[in-house]
Design a protein around this motif. Structure first.
Motif, PDB file in Angstrom:
ATOM      1  N   ALA A  27      23.167   6.497  19.710  1.00 16.45           N
ATOM      2  CA  ALA A  27      23.820   5.361  19.083  1.00 16.45           C
ATOM      3  C   ALA A  27      23.796   4.218  19.324  1.00 16.45           C
ATOM      4  O   ALA A  27      23.341   3.137  18.562  1.00 16.45           O
ATOM      5  N   GLY A  28      24.472   4.424  21.084  1.00 19.07           N
ATOM      6  CA  GLY A  28      25.076   3.289  21.397  1.00 19.07           C
ATOM      7  C   GLY A  28      23.967   2.192  21.991  1.00 19.07           C
ATOM      8  O   GLY A  28      23.655   1.288  21.992  1.00 19.07           O
ATOM      9  N   ASP A  29      23.294   3.260  22.390  1.00 24.90           N
ATOM     10  CA  ASP A  29      21.440   2.501  22.841  1.00 24.90           C
ATOM     11  C   ASP A  29      19.748   2.063  21.927  1.00 24.90           C
ATOM     12  O   ASP A  29      19.365   1.934  23.057  1.00 24.90           O
ATOM     13  N   THR A  30      20.249   2.446  20.699  1.00 25.40           N
ATOM     14  CA  THR A  30      18.878   2.870  20.302  1.00 25.40           C
ATOM     15  C   THR A  30      19.245   1.526  18.596  1.00 25.40           C
ATOM     16  O   THR A  30      20.823   1.749  18.865  1.00 25.40           O
TER      17      THR A  30
ATOM     18  N   PHE B  90      14.566   3.456  14.194  1.00 27.33           N
ATOM     19  CA  PHE B  90      14.006   4.292  15.611  1.00 27.33           C
ATOM     20  C   PHE B  90      15.260   5.125  15.928  1.00 27.33           C
ATOM     21  O   PHE B  90      15.377   5.826  16.139  1.00 27.33           O
ATOM     22  N   ALA B  91      16.817   4.420  15.670  1.00 23.92           N
ATOM     23  CA  ALA B  91      18.034   5.131  15.668  1.00 23.92           C
ATOM     24  C   ALA B  91      18.385   6.247  14.852  1.00 23.92           C
ATOM     25  O   ALA B  91      18.483   7.016  15.505  1.00 23.92           O
TER      26      ALA B  91
ATOM     27  N   LEU C 281      16.921  13.917  14.940  1.00 25.04           N
ATOM     28  CA  LEU C 281      16.621  15.636  15.524  1.00 25.04           C
ATOM     29  C   LEU C 281      17.883  15.475  16.161  1.00 25.04           C
ATOM     30  O   LEU C 281      17.953  16.631  16.069  1.00 25.04           O
ATOM     31  N   VAL C 282      18.295  14.660  17.001  1.00 24.52           N
ATOM     32  CA  VAL C 282      19.672  15.137  17.424  1.00 24.52           C
ATOM     33  C   VAL C 282      20.303  16.313  16.722  1.00 24.52           C
ATOM     34  O   VAL C 282      20.647  17.046  17.771  1.00 24.52           O
ATOM     35  N   GLN C 283      20.499  15.689  15.259  1.00 26.75           N
ATOM     36  CA  GLN C 283      21.781  16.547  14.566  1.00 26.75           C
ATOM     37  C   GLN C 283      20.767  18.018  14.046  1.00 26.75           C
ATOM     38  O   GLN C 283      21.893  18.897  13.707  1.00 26.75           O
TER      39      GLN C 283
ATOM     40  N   GLU D 248       7.150   3.289  15.484  1.00 24.67           N
ATOM     41  CA  GLU D 248       5.405   4.087  15.002  1.00 24.67           C
ATOM     42  C   GLU D 248       5.469   5.349  16.345  1.00 24.67           C
ATOM     43  O   GLU D 248       4.703   6.683  15.774  1.00 24.67           O
ATOM     44  N   LYS D 249       5.813   4.998  17.225  1.00 18.38           N
ATOM     45  CA  LYS D 249       5.666   5.749  18.837  1.00 18.38           C
ATOM     46  C   LYS D 249       6.718   7.211  18.299  1.00 18.38           C
ATOM     47  O   LYS D 249       6.272   8.410  18.513  1.00 18.38           O
ATOM     48  N   SER D 250       7.044   7.404  17.828  1.00 21.72           N
ATOM     49  CA  SER D 250       8.623   7.627  17.478  1.00 21.72           C
ATOM     50  C   SER D 250       7.813   8.928  16.596  1.00 21.72           C
ATOM     51  O   SER D 250       7.028  10.431  16.791  1.00 21.72           O
TER      52      SER D 250
END
Length: 349
Positions: free
Chosen positions: A169-172, A176-177, A183-185, A262-264
């Protein structure tokens, strides 16, 4: 020996290591998914002694290190590390750092980690310092299943005393975040024997209505469906989607969103359709031309060699007309070395 010859020899050894990860060893039947399996005649005390001798040898016997560490499972490597510390009175990973360098050092140290440890370290490195390595974040987070992500989060917390979710969350930012965090959840449904055709149809129509069938894109709907439904369910949704949209879902993604989002989405859909095909294509792309991405190749082989690299290898050959073993060898070793390193190219693979 001339410096250029030493450099070529190092390249050959790295290539051999990567090539060995695409093979299986031991006398057991070839496994269906992994390529690195437990060694049958395993003797951790003997292996530890051989490693100690290899690192004490003048110039370092790198071949012996490769032969041992690429032919043992992660659990067996842990036993070797324990016996090595008893014998040499120092940590095996520290010893490897002192004895090796460059790509070979990175490869061996990576192999000493469990898949979850390796992924956690790669994710941390991707978010370290100024700037973010979005490509690595996308590859790992979008390709791992619930169980793998849970393991990664636990290891990440143990190693860094931080939550992966908070660091992501801090880096995106933005959608996108939101996608990565969803997914991480790990809210994805588990597989079910019941096929809910009404839900399949509803999800397919919802994806269409949230994107191609309206002005602008309701990304939240896409994220919700693609991160919460089971893999088998979504594979049926993707097929049903074609009855609503003039484009398949990947074409729709390309039309609706851009950049990292898009990439994600594309990575996620490709992994949901066929994860091994995704990795095969990513390996092929990473080995193209002068801008080849050695780090990507290393990460995929090390992280998947005890998971599904056998299937990735088969997909690679099916899609790209040559074995993964050969592709790695040809790309990393000078042509004049091929005939002197027969183990680098196995025509039967």
């Amino acid at each position: 020996m001339e410096r250029s010859e030493v450099s070529e020899l190092k390249m050959a050894m790295v290539s051999e290591f990567l090539g060995q990860l695409t093979l299986s060893y031991g006398t057991e039947v070839e496994p269906i998914f992994p390529t690195v399996v437990a060694y049958r005649d395993f003797d951790p005390i003997s292996d530890a002694a051989r490693l100690d001798a290899a690192m004490r040898t003048k110039g370092v016997d790198e071949q012996s290190i490769i032969d041992i560490l690429t032919r043992r499972s992660y659990e067996q490597r842990r036993e070797i590390a324990f016996e090595y510390e008893r014998l040499a009175k120092k940590d095996l990973q520290t010893a490897l750092k002192g004895a090796l360098s460059g790509s070979l050092e990175a490869l061996m140290l990576g192999l000493m980690k469990s898949p979850a440890q390796y992924d956690a370290l790669e994710l941390k490195a991707a978010m370290k310092g100024l700037g973010t390595d979005e490509e690595t974040l996308i590859e790992i987070v979008c390709s791992r299943n619930n169980r793998e992500l849970v393991d990664i989060q636990k290891v990440y917390r143990d190693l860094f005393k931080k939550d992966l979710e908070k660091d992501v969350a801090g880096d995106t930012s933005g959608d996108f975040a939101n996608l990565l965090l969803a997914l991480v959840q790990t809210k994805r449904d588990e597989p079910s024997n019941v096929v809910d055709y009404e839900k399949i149809d509803n999800d397919a129509k919802s994806l269409y209505d949230a994107g191609v069938n309206r002005k602008g894109t309701d990304v939240a709907v896409w994220i919700s469906i693609l991160t919460q439904r089971s893999v088998a369910h979504l594979q049926r949704v993707f097929e049903r989607y074609k009855s609503y949209s003039p484009y398949d879902l990947k074409e729709s993604i390309r039309k609706e969103v851009k950049g990292d989002l898009e990439k994600s989405f594309l990575t996620l859909v490709e992994c949901l359709e066929n994860k091994q095909t995704y990795f095969a294509d990513r390996l092929n792309e990473a080995m193209k031309g002068k801008s080849a991405k050695d780090k990507v190749v290393t990460r995929i082989l090390v992280s998947r060699c005890q998971v599904d690299l056998m299937k990735i290898r088969r997909e690679f050959k099916k899609r790209h007309g040559r074995s993964l073993y050969r592709a790695i060898s040809v790309r990393t070793v000078p042509a004049e070395k091929h005939h002197n390193n027969n183990t680098l190219i196995n025509p039967h693979l």
